[in-house]
Every structure is written in C-alpha cells, then in structure tokens.
Design a protein around this motif. Structure first.
Motif, PDB file in Angstrom:
ATOM      1  N   SER A  47       0.846  -1.195   0.000  1.00  0.00           N
ATOM      2  CA  SER A  47       0.000   0.000   0.000  1.00  0.00           C
ATOM      3  C   SER A  47       0.875   1.235   0.000  1.00  0.00           C
ATOM      4  N   ARG A 142     -11.239  -0.271   9.414  1.00  0.00           N
ATOM      5  CA  ARG A 142      -9.945   0.060   8.825  1.00  0.00           C
ATOM      6  C   ARG A 142      -8.917  -1.037   9.108  1.00  0.00           C
ATOM      7  N   ASN A 143      -7.876  -1.055   8.310  1.00  0.00           N
ATOM      8  CA  ASN A 143      -6.879  -2.124   8.373  1.00  0.00           C
ATOM      9  C   ASN A 143      -5.681  -1.665   9.202  1.00  0.00           C
ATOM     10  N   ASN A 211     -15.062  -9.410   8.789  1.00  0.00           N
ATOM     11  CA  ASN A 211     -14.831  -9.048   7.396  1.00  0.00           C
ATOM     12  C   ASN A 211     -14.785  -7.538   7.243  1.00  0.00           C
ATOM     13  N   GLY A 212     -14.002  -7.074   6.272  1.00  0.00           N
ATOM     14  CA  GLY A 212     -13.893  -5.654   5.989  1.00  0.00           C
ATOM     15  C   GLY A 212     -14.981  -5.186   5.045  1.00  0.00           C
ATOM     16  N   PRO A 213     -14.982  -3.905   4.700  1.00  0.00           N
ATOM     17  CA  PRO A 213     -15.982  -3.352   3.777  1.00  0.00           C
ATOM     18  C   PRO A 213     -16.008  -4.054   2.423  1.00  0.00           C
ATOM     19  N   ASP A 214     -14.860  -4.669   2.049  1.00  0.00           N
ATOM     20  CA  ASP A 214     -14.808  -5.363   0.756  1.00  0.00           C
ATOM     21  C   ASP A 214     -15.283  -6.813   0.857  1.00  0.00           C
ATOM     22  N   GLY A 215     -15.710  -7.234   2.040  1.00  0.00           N
ATOM     23  CA  GLY A 215     -16.202  -8.596   2.229  1.00  0.00           C
ATOM     24  C   GLY A 215     -15.113  -9.617   2.497  1.00  0.00           C
ATOM     25  N   ARG A 216     -13.859  -9.207   2.450  1.00  0.00           N
ATOM     26  CA  ARG A 216     -12.750 -10.124   2.725  1.00  0.00           C
ATOM     27  C   ARG A 216     -12.408 -10.070   4.210  1.00  0.00           C
ATOM     28  N   LEU A 218     -10.828  -9.137   7.450  1.00  0.00           N
ATOM     29  CA  LEU A 218     -10.041  -7.975   7.860  1.00  0.00           C
ATOM     30  C   LEU A 218      -9.179  -8.307   9.072  1.00  0.00           C
ATOM     31  N   HIS A 391      -3.397  -9.347   2.641  1.00  0.00           N
ATOM     32  CA  HIS A 391      -3.810 -10.414   1.743  1.00  0.00           C
ATOM     33  C   HIS A 391      -2.670 -10.787   0.797  1.00  0.00           C
TER      34      HIS A 391
END
Length: 392
Positions: A47, A142-143, A211-216, A218, A391
């Motif tokens: 990132s 948040r991550n 899970n995060g906002p993206d469904g994965r 977190l 990930h």
C-alpha cells in the motif's frame, strides 16, 4: 514472575525486585539505557498509504504521543469525552520512515494502511484507542494493527501480540551493541489463512472472523473476545484434569528459584503445598487468563503470581493431562493436541516462523526455548517495525 502484561505497565521508576523474575533469561537487573532510541518503520505492505502512531506514558505518567513530525506531544485534558485529538499524530511512513522515541511505558506503535486512524481524548486526559469490537468506532473497518513496547531506565522491551486479534501483519527487530534480535511475525496473507483454518474448524470458531468493507477477512479475534460463544467448551478437558490430580501430584516450577510447588485436588479445589488454592476455571477464565481463579488480586503472593501463568498456559495448550510437571519438559510439538483446545492459538502458531508470538497473555511460559514474540535490550539503538500485506 514479570509477565509481558506486567512489564508493559512498568514505569521508568519501577524497580524489578527479587521474586518477580521475568520469563526470559538474561534480564538485566540494572542498566543505564539511552534517553531515546530510533524507530524505523518499513512499508512492505504493498500500500502506498501507510501511517504510524506512537503512544504511551512518559516517565512522569503523562500521556504522550509522537506528532506527525516525530516530536513528543503531551495532550491537555479536554472538557468533554470523545474530543478529537487536536494535533495530527499520523506519521506518514511512505516507503520508510525513522523517528526518535523517548522513554515511555505501556506504549503502542499503531500502523494502518489506506487511511488515517481517528484518536480521541477523554478528560484526564485519557486516550481513546481504536476499537476492533465497537462497530460504531470509525476505525472498526480500517486495516490496522500494533506492536507494544516499554522503554524505561532498565531496558527497551517490545513485542508482537496476537492476544487480541490477527490483523495487518507486522515484524519487529531490535539492534543493540550485542547485535540484532528479530521476531518475524506472521507472513503476508496470514489473515486469509487464519480465517480459512478457523472456518474449517467449525463450531464457534468461524465467529471470530471480522470481514472488511470489501467482504474479505479484515481481522480474526482471539476467542476470549467471544467467550460467551464458547461457554462450556473446555469443561470436559478441565474435568479430566481435575480428576487426574485428585489422585496424582501436579508439580509447578515457578522458575524463580522458590519452588517447585506441588498440588492435589481435594473437594474440587486444587491446593498447593504453599497454601495457594485454585477453584476449577471456566473456559472464559482459560481464554482470558485473568478471571476466576486466574485473577491476580491486590496483595497476591509471588508464588500465586508464578503459578497462575503456568496453569493458564498449560490449559490453553491442553498439556496438563500429558505433563504433570509444568512447564518442565513442555514441547511445542505437543501443544494444542486435544480436540477441544485453543484453536485460535494453534492456528496462529502454525503460521509463526520459529513459533514466536503471543497468542494468549501467558504465551511466554516456557521450559527454556523462547516462544514469545519479544525483543529486549538494555542499550537499544534501533527498533524496526515492518508492515506486510494483509492479503497474499
């Protein structure tokens, strides 16, 4: 015994006394640490947006953070709760960043990818840390993750902890005059791997996955944060342990030169030859290591403070049935072999290089080899924190 949790709470003026020896060897009883150390932040996360926050308590017990430019910042007490932190303390990491850290205790190094974190102040001042449990907290989705440290006039002690959750993977290394110690920590992509393993475990274990906002996935929580979902989970194992030691002696080595202590179960109570007694713990007591018979009350003896970590560790690792001499002879290959065990800790350790990292509070209990995720030195020069990808 000086546990990880106790050490992180020590102020610079706190002395280490006889009878509270730490779990790791070679602890310096007296040292003159430098006034500061260098903190290197390394971005291997993939990132381009990474921020770090450094927060703790100064030797005079004031709340202290590093501002975005790396200078120490001592917040004033606000007039109301949840007052946004008035100074920007988000240290931009970029591809890498070095800052200078003064002495502080009970400290954390937070790292977040993708956006900044929101910190707040309550009257005191008291810092409101990011929450992974409160869904209304702006940081919940948040991550982020953190490493812990205490830097006082004895030494710098830092560790990677998975006691609360597995999230953004971090690694740490500490350079001193003796060389460099390192704890690699979980590799990139470990959140997905841990989540997949616990999903396959079934039962209540998949409920630990957030899970995060993206469904994965977190982050994956430690089981003590979902203790109500595991009510009675370890009852069968604990019953067998209590039955075993009603007719056989349990020996616990406090590893501080004052034992060993021997115990038997009588009328449902585990009683040691020094007079310390333990009622049968619940699963929640085992997961947390600090409730029920494992709570350390004010005035508790040094013997009790030494026995509790070793009982709690053996129950988390489910080795008490196999080994009546704790922690002598404990072998990591035999940990977590019972069907009902701390599968969160089992899965986390299965991915840790060198088996090193805290997956429950007393994960530094050891017969010799270091299982903990800690580094420490009386003459610290550079502490390096490396951020890896969540990930793969």
């Amino acid at each position: 015994m000086l546990s990880r949790r106790a050490f992180l709470g020590l102020s610079a003026a706190t002395a280490v006394t006889a009878g509270t020896a730490p779990l790791w060897p070679g602890f310096p009883q007296a040292a003159a640490t430098p006034a500061t150390f260098a903190l290197d932040l390394v971005n291997s996360s993939g990132s381009g947006t990474v921020y770090a926050y450094v927060t703790g308590f100064a030797p005079d017990n004031r709340l202290v953070l590093l501002a975005a430019d790396g200078s120490p910042y001592y917040p004033s007490s606000p007039s109301s709760t949840l007052t946004p932190l008035p100074v920007d303390c988000a240290i931009p990491v970029g591809s890498g960043r070095r800052v200078t850290v003064p002495r502080m205790y009970g400290a954390r190094i937070y790292v977040v990818t993708g956006s900044k974190l929101d910190f707040f102040l309550n009257p005191g001042p008291a810092l409101v840390h990011p929450s992974f449990l409160n869904t209304s907290d702006p940081n919940y989705g948040r991550n982020w993750s953190f490493a812990e440290f205490t830097f006082n006039d004895v030494q710098l002690f830092a560790n990677i902890s998975y006691v609360d959750f597995v999230g953004l993977p971090l690694g740490i290394a500490l350079t001193s005059s003796a060389g460099t110690q390192s704890v690699q920590g979980l590799p990139a992509g470990s959140v997905d791997a841990v989540a997949s393993a616990l999903s396959g475990q079934g039962g209540a274990w998949p409920q630990l996955i957030q899970n995060g906002p993206d469904g994965r996935p977190l982050r994956v929580l430690s089981a003590h944060h979902k203790a109500s979902q595991f009510a009675g989970y370890l009852d069968g194992y604990i019953d067998q342990v209590w039955q075993k030691y009603s007719s056989q002696t349990l020996t616990v080595d406090p590893q501080n030169g004052t034992g060993p202590f021997t115990g038997r179960v009588t009328n449902g109570v585990l009683t040691f030859n020094n007079g310390e007694t333990f009622s049968k713990p619940s699963t929640a007591d085992v997961w947390s290591c600090d409730s029920g018979p494992f709570a350390i009350a004010a005035g508790a003896s040094n013997a009790r403070k030494a026995i509790i970590p070793r009982l709690a560790a053996a129950l988390n690792r489910t080795t008490l049935l196999a080994n009546p001499n704790q922690p002598t002879g404990e072998n990591p290959a035999q940990f977590y072999q019972n069907a009902q065990t701390n599968h969160y800790a089992r899965v986390v350790h299965s991915r840790l290089p060198g088996n090193r990292g805290y997956a429950f509070p007393y994960d530094d209990v050891t017969p010799g080899p270091d299982f903990s995720g800690s580094v420490f030195a009386g003459d610290p020069q550079v502490l390096t924190v490396t951020v890896r990808a969540t990930h793969a």
